[in-house]
Design a protein around this motif. Structure first.
Motif, PDB file in Angstrom:
ATOM      1  N   GLN A  30      56.270  30.824  44.137  1.00 19.24           N
ATOM      2  CA  GLN A  30      56.734  30.920  42.759  1.00 19.24           C
ATOM      3  C   GLN A  30      56.680  32.355  42.241  1.00 19.24           C
ATOM      4  O   GLN A  30      57.622  32.840  41.606  1.00 19.24           O
ATOM      5  CB  GLN A  30      55.894  30.007  41.853  1.00 19.24           C
ATOM      6  CG  GLN A  30      56.076  28.532  42.128  1.00 19.24           C
ATOM      7  CD  GLN A  30      57.506  28.076  41.928  1.00 19.24           C
ATOM      8  OE1 GLN A  30      58.111  28.275  40.878  1.00 19.24           O
ATOM      9  NE2 GLN A  30      58.076  27.468  42.958  1.00 19.24           N
ATOM     10  N   TYR A  31      55.573  33.040  42.505  1.00 20.40           N
ATOM     11  CA  TYR A  31      55.457  34.424  42.052  1.00 20.40           C
ATOM     12  C   TYR A  31      56.450  35.327  42.780  1.00 20.40           C
ATOM     13  O   TYR A  31      56.977  36.271  42.192  1.00 20.40           O
ATOM     14  CB  TYR A  31      54.032  34.937  42.268  1.00 20.40           C
ATOM     15  CG  TYR A  31      53.067  34.527  41.188  1.00 20.40           C
ATOM     16  CD1 TYR A  31      53.325  34.808  39.850  1.00 20.40           C
ATOM     17  CD2 TYR A  31      51.885  33.856  41.500  1.00 20.40           C
ATOM     18  CE1 TYR A  31      52.447  34.437  38.850  1.00 20.40           C
ATOM     19  CE2 TYR A  31      50.995  33.486  40.497  1.00 20.40           C
ATOM     20  CZ  TYR A  31      51.282  33.770  39.183  1.00 20.40           C
ATOM     21  OH  TYR A  31      50.400  33.398  38.187  1.00 20.40           O
ATOM     22  N   TYR A  34      60.039  34.043  41.135  1.00 16.09           N
ATOM     23  CA  TYR A  34      60.233  34.096  39.688  1.00 16.09           C
ATOM     24  C   TYR A  34      59.311  35.073  38.957  1.00 16.09           C
ATOM     25  O   TYR A  34      59.631  35.495  37.853  1.00 16.09           O
ATOM     26  CB  TYR A  34      60.028  32.699  39.075  1.00 16.09           C
ATOM     27  CG  TYR A  34      60.933  31.641  39.628  1.00 16.09           C
ATOM     28  CD1 TYR A  34      62.276  31.571  39.250  1.00 16.09           C
ATOM     29  CD2 TYR A  34      60.461  30.698  40.539  1.00 16.09           C
ATOM     30  CE1 TYR A  34      63.112  30.592  39.759  1.00 16.09           C
ATOM     31  CE2 TYR A  34      61.291  29.711  41.051  1.00 16.09           C
ATOM     32  CZ  TYR A  34      62.612  29.666  40.660  1.00 16.09           C
ATOM     33  OH  TYR A  34      63.424  28.693  41.169  1.00 16.09           O
ATOM     34  N   SER A  36      56.399  34.170  37.832  1.00 15.84           N
ATOM     35  CA  SER A  36      55.531  33.392  36.955  1.00 15.84           C
ATOM     36  C   SER A  36      55.512  31.946  37.418  1.00 15.84           C
ATOM     37  O   SER A  36      56.343  31.531  38.239  1.00 15.84           O
ATOM     38  CB  SER A  36      56.000  33.465  35.496  1.00 15.84           C
ATOM     39  OG  SER A  36      57.249  32.816  35.348  1.00 15.84           O
ATOM     40  N   VAL A  37      54.584  31.168  36.867  1.00 14.73           N
ATOM     41  CA  VAL A  37      54.466  29.755  37.244  1.00 14.73           C
ATOM     42  C   VAL A  37      54.317  28.925  35.973  1.00 14.73           C
ATOM     43  O   VAL A  37      53.196  28.558  35.588  1.00 14.73           O
ATOM     44  CB  VAL A  37      53.250  29.523  38.172  1.00 14.73           C
ATOM     45  CG1 VAL A  37      53.282  28.105  38.734  1.00 14.73           C
ATOM     46  CG2 VAL A  37      53.222  30.543  39.294  1.00 14.73           C
ATOM     47  N   PRO A  38      55.417  28.606  35.282  1.00 12.78           N
ATOM     48  CA  PRO A  38      55.316  27.799  34.058  1.00 12.78           C
ATOM     49  C   PRO A  38      54.759  26.409  34.343  1.00 12.78           C
ATOM     50  O   PRO A  38      54.987  25.840  35.412  1.00 12.78           O
ATOM     51  CB  PRO A  38      56.778  27.714  33.586  1.00 12.78           C
ATOM     52  CG  PRO A  38      57.461  28.859  34.234  1.00 12.78           C
ATOM     53  CD  PRO A  38      56.781  29.053  35.547  1.00 12.78           C
ATOM     54  N   ARG A  41      57.317  23.546  35.329  1.00 18.66           N
ATOM     55  CA  ARG A  41      57.793  23.522  36.716  1.00 18.66           C
ATOM     56  C   ARG A  41      56.713  22.952  37.639  1.00 18.66           C
ATOM     57  O   ARG A  41      56.996  22.128  38.516  1.00 18.66           O
ATOM     58  CB  ARG A  41      58.186  24.920  37.184  1.00 18.66           C
ATOM     59  CG  ARG A  41      58.802  24.919  38.589  1.00 18.66           C
ATOM     60  CD  ARG A  41      58.898  26.313  39.176  1.00 18.66           C
ATOM     61  NE  ARG A  41      59.709  27.195  38.361  1.00 18.66           N
ATOM     62  CZ  ARG A  41      61.038  27.195  38.371  1.00 18.66           C
ATOM     63  NH1 ARG A  41      61.699  26.351  39.141  1.00 18.66           N
ATOM     64  NH2 ARG A  41      61.708  28.045  37.605  1.00 18.66           N
ATOM     65  N   ASP A 198      64.216  27.884  34.888  1.00 17.83           N
ATOM     66  CA  ASP A 198      64.350  29.137  35.645  1.00 17.83           C
ATOM     67  C   ASP A 198      64.374  30.336  34.709  1.00 17.83           C
ATOM     68  O   ASP A 198      63.732  31.358  34.971  1.00 17.83           O
ATOM     69  CB  ASP A 198      65.632  29.113  36.476  1.00 17.83           C
ATOM     70  CG  ASP A 198      65.524  28.193  37.686  1.00 17.83           C
ATOM     71  OD1 ASP A 198      64.405  27.732  37.981  1.00 17.83           O
ATOM     72  OD2 ASP A 198      66.549  27.920  38.317  1.00 17.83           O
ATOM     73  N   SER A 201      60.972  31.033  33.499  1.00 14.55           N
ATOM     74  CA  SER A 201      60.157  31.618  34.563  1.00 14.55           C
ATOM     75  C   SER A 201      60.435  33.104  34.714  1.00 14.55           C
ATOM     76  O   SER A 201      59.506  33.922  34.796  1.00 14.55           O
ATOM     77  CB  SER A 201      60.435  30.906  35.892  1.00 14.55           C
ATOM     78  OG  SER A 201      60.131  29.538  35.809  1.00 14.55           O
ATOM     79  N   ARG A 204      59.073  35.118  31.684  1.00 14.95           N
ATOM     80  CA  ARG A 204      57.634  35.340  31.764  1.00 14.95           C
ATOM     81  C   ARG A 204      57.276  36.275  32.921  1.00 14.95           C
ATOM     82  O   ARG A 204      56.256  36.956  32.887  1.00 14.95           O
ATOM     83  CB  ARG A 204      56.911  34.013  31.925  1.00 14.95           C
ATOM     84  CG  ARG A 204      56.975  33.144  30.682  1.00 14.95           C
ATOM     85  CD  ARG A 204      56.167  31.886  30.848  1.00 14.95           C
ATOM     86  NE  ARG A 204      56.121  31.111  29.605  1.00 14.95           N
ATOM     87  CZ  ARG A 204      55.490  29.965  29.463  1.00 14.95           C
ATOM     88  NH1 ARG A 204      54.838  29.448  30.498  1.00 14.95           N
ATOM     89  NH2 ARG A 204      55.500  29.326  28.314  1.00 14.95           N
ATOM     90  N   ASP A 383      50.593  32.303  32.497  1.00 18.63           N
ATOM     91  CA  ASP A 383      51.406  31.450  33.385  1.00 18.63           C
ATOM     92  C   ASP A 383      50.963  30.011  33.258  1.00 18.63           C
ATOM     93  O   ASP A 383      49.832  29.698  33.357  1.00 18.63           O
ATOM     94  CB  ASP A 383      51.216  31.911  34.838  1.00 18.63           C
ATOM     95  CG  ASP A 383      51.806  33.286  35.043  1.00 18.63           C
ATOM     96  OD1 ASP A 383      52.738  33.589  34.317  1.00 18.63           O
ATOM     97  OD2 ASP A 383      51.318  34.002  35.924  1.00 18.63           O
TER      98      ASP A 383
END
Length: 383
Positions: A30-31, A34, A36-38, A41, A198, A201, A204, A383
């Motif tokens: 994820q990092y 994107y 970030s890790v909302p 998601r 997305d 993400s 952020r 995050d």
């Protein structure tokens, strides 16, 4: 029904252990993509994994003993399509009402086989954005996997199949996936669509959170520790201090001074930046302070303590305590840069790049993260 409930309960009990195993790879992916890790998601992904685990357990559990399987009559695969329709008609003739008809094994088993893949169709359309025909293919393949699992006696674990391979199950499961696809707009009406997730993400991901930096740190420590172990093993573990100093200098100081990042930072898409005119010198000093003074400083200092003046010892201890306390506060949302960042005017910036077609601007912010608007940082850096 009680058997189904026990199976679902087993899946929920095992899921936390599975989630623990996949969390680090998931965060890394994820990092890296994107930045970030909302939470939304993560909730979708982890519930999807929980669903797949539950569906699989419903197919294979309860597990009989091998002795019980040997005593079972050999199950001949049912290869005639739509046999269940005739069974439905016979069950309807034999029952006296709708309620008793629904309670007949052929009916509730069929409804169960439809229900087990309905969530699969929902996830495929909502999160993975698959078309209806792709959803049908994927659901069929999932059902085929389940049936092969039964046909092979759990991949050879049992001497023969302990459950029946039924071609009708392929049809019914696939129908369940299609139903899930069709009802997705109703079921997910209150959820943001995948494009919005997305976009959130990437937005952020402009700001490098302390958790993203910590993941980078863990990756680097793992790589560094692996290399150190190999080197020490070659040296028969006779010396520790000199290899530690040399490897720290190479991996944590020279490499990021030249490339502005370590392997860990590269994997989570961040790099070092400096507002000083002499960027590389600032990064060099930053890394020396961080890794020779804070991270590995205590180990090195203990080994060299006999050669160090008492006043210097006191100064170092106070510095180390203050630095670790700052890092501790950072995990609880403190926005102030850390002491080694202030001294060298350096920072971590995101290298995630994304074009927002609505706003027609890249996601990578060229402004200093340290000077970022405080209100925006407060909202975006977590995050």
């Amino acid at each position: 029904m009680e058997v189904y409930l026990e199976t679902i309960k087993t899946a929920f009990l095992i899921f936390p252990f599975l989630a623990f195993l996949i969390t680090l790879p998931y965060l890394l992916l994820q990092y890296h993509k994107y930045g970030s890790v909302p939470l939304i998601r993560s909730s979708i992904v982890y519930t999807f994994i929980l669903y797949l685990l539950t569906a699989y357990f419903l197919v294979i559990l309860p597990l009989p003993s091998k002795e019980e399987v040997l005593m079972m009559p050999t199950k001949v695969p049912q290869l005639i399509p739509f046999t269940f329709i005739g069974d439905f008609i016979e069950a309807f003739k034999e029952t006296s009402g709708v309620l008793s008809f629904l309670k007949s094994p052929i009916v509730y088993t069929t409804l169960f086989n439809i229900a087990i893949t309905v969530p699969f169709g929902i996830y495929l359309r909502y999160y993975f954005k698959k078309k209806w025909y792709t959803t049908i293919i994927y659901t069929f393949l999932l059902s085929l996997y389940f049936e092969i699992t039964q046909l092979t006696g759990l991949y050879g674990l049992y001497p023969k199949a302990y459950r029946l391979f039924d071609v009708d199950d392929l049809i019914i499961n696939t129908l369940g996936g299609l139903i899930g696809y069709l009802i997705t707009p109703i079921v997910t009406i209150l959820l943001p669509d995948r494009d919005k997730i997305d976009k959130l993400s990437y937005k952020r991901g402009k700001v490098v959170s302390i958790y993203r930096r910590f993941l980078s740190f863990l990756i680097d420590i793992f790589i560094f520790a692996t290399i150190m172990f190999i080197i020490l093993a070659l040296l028969n573990f006779n010396d520790f201090l000199l290899p530690l100093i040399i490897m720290t200098a190479i991996y944590y100081v020279i490499l990021p001074t030249i490339t502005s990042r370590t392997l860990g930072k590269y994997l989570v898409k961040i790099k070092l930046e400096s507002k000083n005119k002499h960027k590389h010198l600032s990064i060099f000093i930053r890394q020396v302070i961080l890794y020779f003074g804070i991270v590995f400083g205590p180990l090195i200092f203990i080994e060299l303590n006999q050669y160090v003046n008492g006043l210097i010892t006191l100064f170092y201890i106070l510095f180390a305590i203050y630095a670790y306390f700052e890092i501790f506060l950072k995990f609880f949302g403190r926005k102030k840069p850390l002491i080694y960042e202030i001294l060298t005017k350096t920072e971590n910036i995101s290298t995630v790049y994304y074009i927002d077609h609505e706003e027609n601007e890249p996601s990578q912010d060229t402004k200093s993260v340290i000077n970022y608007n405080k209100e925006e940082v407060k909202d975006e850096s977590r995050d």
